[in-house]
Design a protein around this motif. Structure first.
Motif, PDB file in Angstrom:
ATOM      1  N   TYR A 246       0.850  -1.186   0.000  1.00  0.00           N
ATOM      2  CA  TYR A 246       0.000   0.000   0.000  1.00  0.00           C
ATOM      3  C   TYR A 246       0.887   1.237   0.000  1.00  0.00           C
ATOM      4  O   TYR A 246       1.731   1.401   0.886  1.00  0.00           O
ATOM      5  N   VAL A 247       0.684   2.093  -1.003  1.00  0.00           N
ATOM      6  CA  VAL A 247       1.470   3.316  -1.127  1.00  0.00           C
ATOM      7  C   VAL A 247       0.517   4.484  -1.335  1.00  0.00           C
ATOM      8  O   VAL A 247      -0.259   4.489  -2.285  1.00  0.00           O
ATOM      9  N   ASP A 248       0.560   5.452  -0.450  1.00  0.00           N
ATOM     10  CA  ASP A 248      -0.219   6.671  -0.610  1.00  0.00           C
ATOM     11  C   ASP A 248       0.675   7.834  -0.235  1.00  0.00           C
ATOM     12  O   ASP A 248       0.955   8.086   0.933  1.00  0.00           O
ATOM     13  N   TRP A 249       1.123   8.554  -1.256  1.00  0.00           N
ATOM     14  CA  TRP A 249       2.062   9.654  -1.040  1.00  0.00           C
ATOM     15  C   TRP A 249       1.456  10.763  -0.197  1.00  0.00           C
ATOM     16  O   TRP A 249       2.162  11.586   0.357  1.00  0.00           O
ATOM     17  N   PHE A 250       0.119  10.763  -0.077  1.00  0.00           N
ATOM     18  CA  PHE A 250      -0.584  11.765   0.717  1.00  0.00           C
ATOM     19  C   PHE A 250      -1.102  11.192   2.031  1.00  0.00           C
ATOM     20  O   PHE A 250      -1.810  11.859   2.768  1.00  0.00           O
ATOM     21  N   TRP A 331       7.278  13.891   4.670  1.00  0.00           N
ATOM     22  CA  TRP A 331       6.754  15.227   4.404  1.00  0.00           C
ATOM     23  C   TRP A 331       5.367  15.453   4.992  1.00  0.00           C
ATOM     24  O   TRP A 331       4.873  16.583   5.018  1.00  0.00           O
ATOM     25  N   ILE A 332       4.728  14.414   5.509  1.00  0.00           N
ATOM     26  CA  ILE A 332       3.348  14.531   5.963  1.00  0.00           C
ATOM     27  C   ILE A 332       3.218  15.588   7.063  1.00  0.00           C
ATOM     28  O   ILE A 332       3.952  15.578   8.044  1.00  0.00           O
ATOM     29  N   GLY A 333       2.256  16.479   6.875  1.00  0.00           N
ATOM     30  CA  GLY A 333       2.028  17.569   7.813  1.00  0.00           C
ATOM     31  C   GLY A 333       2.629  18.885   7.365  1.00  0.00           C
ATOM     32  O   GLY A 333       2.264  19.938   7.895  1.00  0.00           O
ATOM     33  N   THR A 334       3.558  18.862   6.405  1.00  0.00           N
ATOM     34  CA  THR A 334       4.129  20.128   5.939  1.00  0.00           C
ATOM     35  C   THR A 334       3.213  20.808   4.923  1.00  0.00           C
ATOM     36  O   THR A 334       3.110  22.036   4.915  1.00  0.00           O
ATOM     37  N   GLU A 335       2.579  20.055   4.024  1.00  0.00           N
ATOM     38  CA  GLU A 335       1.590  20.567   3.075  1.00  0.00           C
ATOM     39  C   GLU A 335       1.980  21.934   2.506  1.00  0.00           C
ATOM     40  O   GLU A 335       1.494  22.975   2.935  1.00  0.00           O
ATOM     41  N   PRO A 336       2.839  21.974   1.504  1.00  0.00           N
ATOM     42  CA  PRO A 336       3.341  23.257   0.999  1.00  0.00           C
ATOM     43  C   PRO A 336       2.269  24.183   0.437  1.00  0.00           C
ATOM     44  O   PRO A 336       2.503  25.387   0.317  1.00  0.00           O
ATOM     45  N   TYR A 337       1.092  23.649   0.112  1.00  0.00           N
ATOM     46  CA  TYR A 337       0.003  24.512  -0.334  1.00  0.00           C
ATOM     47  C   TYR A 337      -1.040  24.716   0.768  1.00  0.00           C
ATOM     48  O   TYR A 337      -2.113  25.263   0.522  1.00  0.00           O
ATOM     49  N   GLY A 338      -0.698  24.302   1.981  1.00  0.00           N
ATOM     50  CA  GLY A 338      -1.582  24.509   3.112  1.00  0.00           C
ATOM     51  C   GLY A 338      -1.395  25.880   3.729  1.00  0.00           C
ATOM     52  O   GLY A 338      -0.404  26.572   3.487  1.00  0.00           O
ATOM     53  N   TRP A 464     -10.332  18.729  -2.914  1.00  0.00           N
ATOM     54  CA  TRP A 464      -9.163  19.165  -2.164  1.00  0.00           C
ATOM     55  C   TRP A 464      -8.805  20.629  -2.390  1.00  0.00           C
ATOM     56  O   TRP A 464      -8.256  21.284  -1.507  1.00  0.00           O
ATOM     57  N   GLY A 465      -9.033  21.124  -3.589  1.00  0.00           N
ATOM     58  CA  GLY A 465      -8.705  22.507  -3.878  1.00  0.00           C
ATOM     59  C   GLY A 465      -7.217  22.780  -3.856  1.00  0.00           C
ATOM     60  O   GLY A 465      -6.401  21.942  -4.255  1.00  0.00           O
ATOM     61  N   ARG A 466      -6.858  23.955  -3.369  1.00  0.00           N
ATOM     62  CA  ARG A 466      -5.476  24.411  -3.399  1.00  0.00           C
ATOM     63  C   ARG A 466      -4.536  23.486  -2.632  1.00  0.00           C
ATOM     64  O   ARG A 466      -3.359  23.358  -2.975  1.00  0.00           O
ATOM     65  N   LEU A 467      -5.029  22.813  -1.617  1.00  0.00           N
ATOM     66  CA  LEU A 467      -4.175  21.949  -0.803  1.00  0.00           C
ATOM     67  C   LEU A 467      -3.462  20.907  -1.644  1.00  0.00           C
ATOM     68  O   LEU A 467      -2.332  20.523  -1.328  1.00  0.00           O
ATOM     69  N   ARG A 468      -4.103  20.447  -2.719  1.00  0.00           N
ATOM     70  CA  ARG A 468      -3.512  19.414  -3.573  1.00  0.00           C
ATOM     71  C   ARG A 468      -3.203  19.968  -4.959  1.00  0.00           C
ATOM     72  O   ARG A 468      -3.412  19.304  -5.976  1.00  0.00           O
ATOM     73  N   SER A 469      -2.677  21.186  -5.017  1.00  0.00           N
ATOM     74  CA  SER A 469      -2.319  21.777  -6.301  1.00  0.00           C
ATOM     75  C   SER A 469      -1.309  20.911  -7.041  1.00  0.00           C
ATOM     76  O   SER A 469      -0.244  20.597  -6.509  1.00  0.00           O
ATOM     77  N   TRP A 470      -1.673  20.505  -8.241  1.00  0.00           N
ATOM     78  CA  TRP A 470      -0.825  19.692  -9.121  1.00  0.00           C
ATOM     79  C   TRP A 470      -0.512  18.320  -8.535  1.00  0.00           C
ATOM     80  O   TRP A 470       0.320  17.597  -9.076  1.00  0.00           O
ATOM     81  N   MET A 471      -1.153  17.948  -7.467  1.00  0.00           N
ATOM     82  CA  MET A 471      -0.865  16.660  -6.819  1.00  0.00           C
ATOM     83  C   MET A 471      -1.898  15.643  -7.277  1.00  0.00           C
ATOM     84  O   MET A 471      -3.087  15.826  -7.062  1.00  0.00           O
ATOM     85  N   THR A 472      -1.416  14.549  -7.856  1.00  0.00           N
ATOM     86  CA  THR A 472      -2.360  13.619  -8.463  1.00  0.00           C
ATOM     87  C   THR A 472      -2.120  12.169  -8.072  1.00  0.00           C
ATOM     88  O   THR A 472      -2.879  11.590  -7.326  1.00  0.00           O
ATOM     89  N   HIS A 473      -1.034  11.593  -8.527  1.00  0.00           N
ATOM     90  CA  HIS A 473      -0.977  10.150  -8.690  1.00  0.00           C
ATOM     91  C   HIS A 473       0.291   9.534  -8.115  1.00  0.00           C
ATOM     92  O   HIS A 473       0.798   8.544  -8.637  1.00  0.00           O
ATOM     93  N   MET A 474       0.812  10.101  -7.024  1.00  0.00           N
ATOM     94  CA  MET A 474       2.108   9.642  -6.549  1.00  0.00           C
ATOM     95  C   MET A 474       1.990   8.291  -5.840  1.00  0.00           C
ATOM     96  O   MET A 474       2.073   8.176  -4.622  1.00  0.00           O
TER      97      MET A 474
END
Length: 736
Positions: A246-250, A331-338, A464-474
């Motif tokens: 199981y892999v979920d980059w988010f 990186w979890i919790g840093t959320e650069p678009y948060g 998700w809106g801005r929080l997941r800007s350009w974030m899709t399929h990692m």
């Protein structure tokens, strides 16, 4: 026309070099030679390598990886209760008879990575479920065996399915484990299996701060502390076969601890359970419409993580060094678009570039002085081996990323891994030299400005809106590609098109945030966070988007936009889109066969639309709908005009040059600006054009691995150019 400009930036970082090179001990002369050849102005170590003694002689900047939550097994062994935790779910087990049912918690998990935490209050933090009824079993209905990994459901019912959701201790850091297994480090006795620890515990947090302080004193040669990363790893769990399961980059499932869960309950007034993280086995993947509990947990952890990151960056700055964050690993919790990222004080972000979308994900990050992309391939033996073809991967990575770099330039690029492996492939070094030169030319010739774009915004709307800007399929599995054609292909195309793109949540749309937007894009598979799922049960959302279009806006739907069967339609925006998906409920209604028409949007299609897996059974619902592509009586591409607005529907849109061109045309048509298309696009869809604000400079790039001759627009008029495979040209008019 808008000027997607950025303020004229100072000549940094770091002036002309803009390249970070991985180095290692035992190859000093090779390093010197390669730095001189490639013009690298920064060097770095990687997981598993050390900086050589000559490092201070080599470059303008010295990066050093720094692991906050691992790499100190002495501390981890002395404080096992402060190890990081993760919520996991057992296999689904069918009871074959009434009576006791045994469930092995680790039958499909890697026992070297995780261990059930039986030291916690299992009656509070573990849960057993009858998945057939959806009912949680009371704690008295099950018990944990003496082995700590077997749970017995005492009175199971034949034919019912049972699971156990449990808290587990992480006994091996996932990234170090991946590197360890990939590189065969088990044969090296000096390579310990690194154990992660959790800064939620005050003793560990005090140790982390003290260790960083000592490390900074001991490494005066380091200019940039490359935090890789901070505290909580994305969800990466291996199966019993020692392969990724199981892999979920988010994923936030591995960000839990008892102190955090208790603090959350005190602050929010309700208790989270294992099920809130396990999510019946979906683990709150980004494709799921997020629950209130999961949203609350993300915000809760963001505030905690960013506040403690700030303390670490302040310590780094106090020593005159820069703090760089790797957008990956922990990186979890840093959320650069948060909304909390700006408080961290991070100077720079570096991330792995695997596509145009991931490139934009890094390049567009706000509140940092510069961004850096780590390009593929990573110098590991999975690619760099006899018979391997790292050049092919480098070409793919560069051609996909270059489109995005042209639109939103990274400040720097770099590589990672074992330099010694790369040097065994001289053709790869030759290709890297060319890529680096081309990257530098984009910065030098564009003078720090982004190219021009039409004077309107395109907004991608999702849960998700801005929080997941350009974030899709990692994720690391092939299945994502079939299931996310609709979303990934759209974002990949948008990443390199001459458009001003932003991301809005459905909540933003309800609140009216789309007022300064000309075209909305809703794309994704049915039921996902990207297409919206049950969000479309809200009539306020449906009315907001419908009013936006009828009032003169544009809508592009791809895949299953607004899919939520109710009120006589599957697509809740069917009356705007002019199409709907037939799910079998309306088979008694005769539908007209789609009649394909020519249209501005399809002028570059040569063999019909490539919709990948597509979305089946799409039918016409309005007499104003015009079908532009169909197959077997089913709509694949259509347009509709309603009120003063326009809508476009595509059943799927995997990324390729032709589909990117189609999306570009669709956006301009939906915006009512199709007459301007020739100002922005080359005649051949494989070639893309960027015009700069000075009115004289145009960059032309060939995204194909074959030569192309085509006509391109410039401020002075059309020009014919010939481009080599994957090549580029700068066209500059004389000053008037």
């Amino acid at each position: 026309m808008s000027l997607q400009t950025q303020p004229a930036s100072p000549p940094s970082p770091y002036e002309g070099g803009r390249l970070t090179l991985p180095i290692q001990t035992g190859m000093d002369e090779d390093i010197r030679s390669l730095i001189a050849r490639l013009g690298a102005d920064a060097v770095r170590n990687s997981d598993g390598t050390e900086l050589p003694g000559i490092v201070s002689e080599l470059a303008t900047r010295v990066y050093s990886t720094y692991f906050v939550g691992r790499g100190d097994n002495a501390w981890a062994d002395a404080h096992p209760e402060e190890a990081t935790r993760i919520f996991l779910m057992s296999d689904r087990v069918v009871a074959t008879a009434d009576g006791p049912l045994g469930i092995d918690l680790l039958s499909s998990w890697f026992a070297d990575q995780v261990r059930p935490d039986t030291d916690c209050d299992v009656s509070r933090w573990w849960q057993a479920h009858d998945r057939t009824t959806g009912r949680e079993l009371p704690a008295t209905a099950w018990s944990v065996g003496a082995d700590g990994r077997t749970v017995t459901v005492h009175d199971a019912l034949a034919g019912h399915v049972y699971t156990v959701s449990f808290l587990a201790t992480q006994i091996w850091d996932p990234t170090q484990m991946y590197n360890y297994l990939t590189n065969g480090w088990d044969e090296d006795p000096s390579r310990a299996r690194e154990k992660p620890f959790d800064v939620r515990h005050e003793a560990t947090w005090a140790h982390v701060r003290s260790h960083l302080s000592s490390w900074l004193d001991e490494h005066p040669e380091v200019d940039v502390v490359r935090f890789t990363t901070f505290f909580y790893h994305f969800t990466l769990v291996y199966g019993a076969d020692a392969a990724e399961r199981y892999v979920d980059w988010f994923g936030y499932s591995a960000s839990v601890s008892l102190p955090a869960l208790e603090a959350f309950e005190e602050e929010y007034g309700y208790r989270l359970s294992a099920e809130d993280f396990v999510d019946a086995g979906y683990y709150n993947s980004p494709f799921r419409v997020p629950t209130r509990a999961f949203r609350d947990w993300i915000d809760f952890q963001q505030r905690f993580v960013t506040s403690r990151v700030r303390e670490l960056t302040e310590a780094v700055h106090a020593r005159g060094k820069e703090a760089m964050m790797f957008l990956g690993d922990n990186w979890i919790g840093t959320e650069p678009y948060g909304e909390h990222f700006a408080t961290t004080g991070i100077d720079a972000v570096v991330g792995s570039v695997g596509s145009g979308a991931t490139c934009r994900m890094i390049a567009d990050i706000p509140h940092v002085r510069y961004t850096e992309g780590r390009f593929l391939p990573y110098f590991f033996p999975d690619v760099f081996h006899p018979g391997g073809d790292p050049v092919a991967e480098a070409n793919r990575s560069w051609l996909e990323a270059r489109r995005a770099i042209v639109r939103s330039p990274l400040d720097r690029i770099g590589y990672g891994g074992y330099l010694s492996l790369a040097l065994e492939h001289p053709d790869f070094i030759d290709r890297i030299e060319q890529i680096v030169s081309e990257f530098r030319s984009i910065h030098a010739r564009s003078a720090g400005h982004r190219p021009l774009a039409p004077g309107f915004k395109v907004a991608v709307i999702n849960s998700w809106g801005r929080l997941r800007s350009w974030m899709t399929h990692m994720v690391a599995h092939a299945l994502w590609y079939r299931q996310t054609y609709s979303y990934l292909g759209v974002l990949e195309a948008l990443s390199g098109l001459p458009l001003d793109v932003e991301f809005l949540s459905f909540d933003d749309v309800r609140a009216g945030a789309a007022r300064d937007v000309k075209v909305l894009v809703c794309a994704g598979a049915e039921g996902t966070a990207f297409s919206g799922g049950a969000q479309w049960a809200d009539p306020e959302l449906v009315a907001a988007v419908s009013s936006f279009v009828t009032g003169g806006g544009g809508l592009i739907g791809v895949g299953a936009p607004s899919a939520h069967p109710a009120h006589g339609v599957t697509f809740q925006l069917a009356d705007v889109l002019g199409v709907d998906r037939e799910i079998g409920w309306g088979l008694s209604t005769r539908r007209p066969l789609p009649r394909v028409q020519e249209h501005f949007i399809t002028q570059d299609l040569t063999d019909g639309l490539d919709d990948g897996e597509g979305t089946p059974d799409v039918v016409v619902t309005s007499p104003t709908t015009r079908v532009l592509d169909a197959a077997d009586g089913q709509v694949r591409l259509a347009v509709n005009e309603v009120g003063r607005g326009r809508a476009v529907y595509a059943s799927g849109l995997p990324y390729c040059a032709q589909n990117s061109r189609l999306l570009h045309r669709a956006v301009l048509w939906a915006a009512g600006q199709e007459e301007d298309f020739s100002r922005w696009a080359a005649l051949d869809p494989r070639v893309e054009v960027a015009a700069y604000p000075d009115g004289r400079t145009t960059l032309v790039i060939n995204n194909a691995l074959e030569p192309v001759t085509t006509t391109v627009p410039t401020p002075q008029g059309p020009r014919t150019v010939r481009l080599e495979e994957g090549g580029h040209q700068w066209l500059t008019a004389a000053a008037q």
